[in-house]
Design an enzyme around this catalytic site. Structure first.
Site, mmCIF file in Angstrom:
data_model
loop_
_atom_site.group_PDB
_atom_site.id
_atom_site.type_symbol
_atom_site.label_atom_id
_atom_site.label_comp_id
_atom_site.label_asym_id
_atom_site.label_seq_id
_atom_site.Cartn_x
_atom_site.Cartn_y
_atom_site.Cartn_z
ATOM 1 C CB ILE A 73 -19.551 -15.684 43.611
ATOM 2 C CG1 ILE A 73 -18.223 -14.920 43.677
ATOM 3 C CG2 ILE A 73 -20.555 -14.956 42.746
ATOM 4 C CD1 ILE A 73 -17.445 -14.916 42.403
ATOM 5 C CG ASP A 74 -24.105 -12.964 43.967
ATOM 6 O OD1 ASP A 74 -23.001 -12.712 43.442
ATOM 7 O OD2 ASP A 74 -25.179 -12.993 43.332
HETATM 8 O O1 LIG Z 1 -23.701 -16.621 34.854
HETATM 9 P P1 LIG Z 1 -24.710 -15.662 34.363
HETATM 10 O O2 LIG Z 1 -25.909 -16.381 33.858
HETATM 11 O O3 LIG Z 1 -24.163 -14.670 33.428
HETATM 12 O O4 LIG Z 1 -25.250 -14.882 35.624
HETATM 13 C C1 LIG Z 1 -24.512 -13.968 36.346
HETATM 14 C C2 LIG Z 1 -24.877 -14.128 37.793
HETATM 15 O O5 LIG Z 1 -24.205 -15.236 38.309
HETATM 16 C C3 LIG Z 1 -23.641 -14.919 39.566
HETATM 17 O O6 LIG Z 1 -22.256 -14.791 39.415
HETATM 18 C C4 LIG Z 1 -23.898 -16.043 40.519
HETATM 19 O O7 LIG Z 1 -25.262 -16.287 40.588
HETATM 20 P P2 LIG Z 1 -25.804 -17.702 41.075
HETATM 21 O O8 LIG Z 1 -25.392 -17.817 42.517
HETATM 22 O O9 LIG Z 1 -27.278 -17.660 40.919
HETATM 23 O O10 LIG Z 1 -25.160 -18.748 40.258
HETATM 24 C C5 LIG Z 1 -24.270 -13.591 39.966
HETATM 25 O O11 LIG Z 1 -23.411 -12.812 40.761
HETATM 26 C C6 LIG Z 1 -24.519 -12.974 38.627
HETATM 27 O O12 LIG Z 1 -25.573 -12.063 38.702
#
Ligand SMILES: O=P(O)(O)OC[C@H]1O[C@](O)(COP(=O)(O)O)[C@@H](O)[C@@H]1O
Ligand SMILES: Nc1ncnc2c1ncn2[C@@H]1O[C@H](COP(=O)(O)OP(=O)(O)O)[C@@H](O)[C@H]1O
Ligand SMILES: [Mg+2]
Length: 531
Positions: free
Chosen positions: A259-260
């Protein structure tokens, strides 16, 4: 069975482009465990990247193929040839030499540069429908579109290639060895694209390569579709290496989810458009709240751990945002050119303002004032402080101390609401093409690749290109300049000196930045070939 190549579609190994292969053999030492070992004997595995050069600085960063270590694998006619939906398409099968350039802007005398293998169906396939036991797993954080990709993998395998056996691995990587699997059929996945999340469940951590590959072998899995972000693709890469080391006829395929938008090479990840669209709702709400009161400030936090793409695109799309703060562009609060000065100016001019902040922005400032926990999640990702809450409090404290400008601030954190929605229409189409490309590649015997969109075309990208660095907003590029000109926010240049230089260098020497030692080696060889 058909082991002869059609002259229009040369055999994979008869690529007319000169291979500059720097191969050194490695022997498989693993004893046979299960049906997933191919009937044909595996030959020494060639573990070096496949880089192919052509004329005028053409470079193909190719992906591994099962025939690299099973030289005599039988091929079969692609069943799509007789599929009424596809047989009418002129030139339906992808030509063996088709590749997609990484850079579309070129100079008259410039080298043709790096290319990736074009995705799509091949005339010959290396699996018979009955032989395939596919598995699908989703790992890491949620992202809109995960269910669509799962659905289209199952339907693509079944409808295009007649594959009936598809397993869903429950709960991410650890599900291979610690959880039950579920059987996936076109009927059972029919409606799932309308739901957010992933029907398979997901997790962080739990990547145990040996146990995962044991499970692949024991279950007779021969096509593994691994959907996930940067961490997941690193995991997929080591699974592939272990599969190859054991000499298994198993295609390991990555499907990039982020998503980032922090995965390099690809144009963008699925779910990103949906996230930007959904973020508009939070920004609109912040704007309505802010403009309804005197000196109203709306603060919206969006996802973006190390990469501020969602914040940047949501700001550019909205036009209601006065300031966008991202991890790539350090900022400061006090003094000339700082955030407080800008807020005061904006409130005096306009009576209200909206600030969008990516969750990874200003973390160094937060750690200065909040006691840093610096803990990590199960996958090793640094846990972030809530910068939205922190900055909201800082702004409130500052104007309370000043006593000249009484403000009303509303803080909105829509992050988990955004990533939990189902994907929008354009992401659904994107997910479908991505999943189908992944299936075509595995059926055609390719392995050790991530399926991804490059310059609007579906391609197969070797894992090392995906895992060597993260994709960041380059603050010396035009897009960030457009943002600065649309918000009129300060550039916070006083603290940017070194950072900017570094980012500029990153753009200029894309291949050389943040590379692993292996990829540095590859890059230097590619640069040499391209020059
Ligand atoms: O799902 P968690 O463990 O709360 O982590 C939140 C993180 O997951 C994300 O939505 C996606 O991160 P990933 O691409 O590492 O899965 C980030 O934007 C956010 O910092
Ligand atoms: N370097 C790595 N090697 C092997 N597996 C990894 C690596 N980094 C992360 N993983 C695994 O990938 C999965 C997802 O990683 P994570 O960082 O949580 O999400 P994402 O893939 O979305 O970035 C986790 O199960 C984690 O254990
Ligand atoms: Mg990640």
């Amino acid at each position: 069975m058909d082991s002869n190549s059609n002259s229009n579609f040369p055999n994979h190994n008869q690529d007319p482009i000169k291979q500059n292969g720097f191969f050194h053999p490695k022997l498989s030492s693993e004893p046979a465990r299960s049906p997933s070992r191919a009937a044909a004997m595996a030959s020494p595995a060639n573990t070096d990247p496949k880089v192919v050069t052509g004329t005028a600085g053409y470079v193909l960063e190719d992906v591994p193929h099962l025939t690299d270590y099973f030289p005599n694998l039988p091929t079969y006619t692609n069943p799509l040839q007789d599929n009424p939906a596809y047989s009418v398409v002129k030139q339906y099968f992808v030509h063996v030499d088709d590749s997609v350039p990484q850079k579309v802007v070129v100079h008259k005398d410039g080298a043709r540069g790096v290319h990736f293998r074009r995705a799509g169906p091949r005339q010959k396939v290396y699996f018979e429908a009955d032989e395939v036991q596919a598995a699908i797993v989703t790992c890491g954080g949620l992202c809109p579109g995960l269910n669509t990709v799962i659905r289209e993998l199952v339907c693509g395998l079944n409808h295009m290639y007649g594959v009936k056996k598809v397993l869903g691995i429950n709960g991410g990587y650890r599900g291979f060895y610690a959880r039950n699997t579920i059987t996936l059929t076109p009927k059972s996945v029919n409606d799932i694209h309308k739901r957010g999340g992933t029907v398979l469940g997901t997790s962080r951590g739990g990547h145990d390569t040996k146990k995962i590959v044991d499970s692949i072998q024991d279950r007779g899995i021969n096509q593994v579709y691994i959907i996930g972000g940067d961490g997941t693709q690193k995991g997929a890469s080591v699974i592939f290496e272990e599969v190859r080391r054991r000499g298994l006829k198993v295609s390991v395929v990555g499907i990039p989810k982020t998503i980032d938008n922090d995965i390099p090479v690809i144009d963008k990840s699925f779910g990103f458009d949906t996230a930007v669209e959904e973020a508009q709702r939070a920004i609109n709400a912040a704007h309505v709240e802010a403009e309804s009161v005197e000196n109203g400030i709306g603060v919206v936090k969006l996802m973006g751990r190390n990469s501020g793409f969602i914040a940047m695109y949501a700001t550019l799309a909205s036009r209601d945002v006065d300031c966008c703060l991202i991890p790539e562009s350090p900022f400061y609060l006090e003094g000339p050119g700082g955030l407080f000065e800008y807020i005061e100016k904006r409130l005096k001019e306009n009576g209200h303002m909206v600030i969008v902040i990516a969750e990874g922005a200003g973390q160094e400032l937060v750690s200065e004032s909040v006691q840093s926990m610096s803990t990590q999640d199960a996958s090793g990702n640094k846990l972030l402080q809530d910068v939205g809450l922190w900055i909201s409090q800082k702004i409130k404290d500052h104007f309370a101390e000043q006593k000249t400008l009484p403000i009303t601030l509303k803080y909105i954190d829509p992050t988990y609401m955004i990533r939990a929605v189902p994907s929008n229409a354009s992401d659904n189409v994107y997910c479908t093409l991505l999943a189908q490309s992944a299936v075509h590649g595995a059926m055609a015997g390719y392995t050790g690749y991530t399926s991804g969109l490059v310059n609007g075309r579906q391609t197969y990208i070797p894992f090392y290109r995906i895992t060597e660095r993260q994709n960041h907003v380059v603050i010396t590029d035009r897009m960030w300049a457009r943002l600065l000109s649309s918000t009129n926010q300060p550039s916070f240049l006083d603290v940017k000196g070194d950072h900017e230089e570094k980012k500029e260098e990153e753009t200029l020497h894309e291949h050389c930045s943040k590379e692993t030692s292996a990829s540095k080696d590859i890059s230097s060889r590619i640069h040499a070939a391209a020059c």
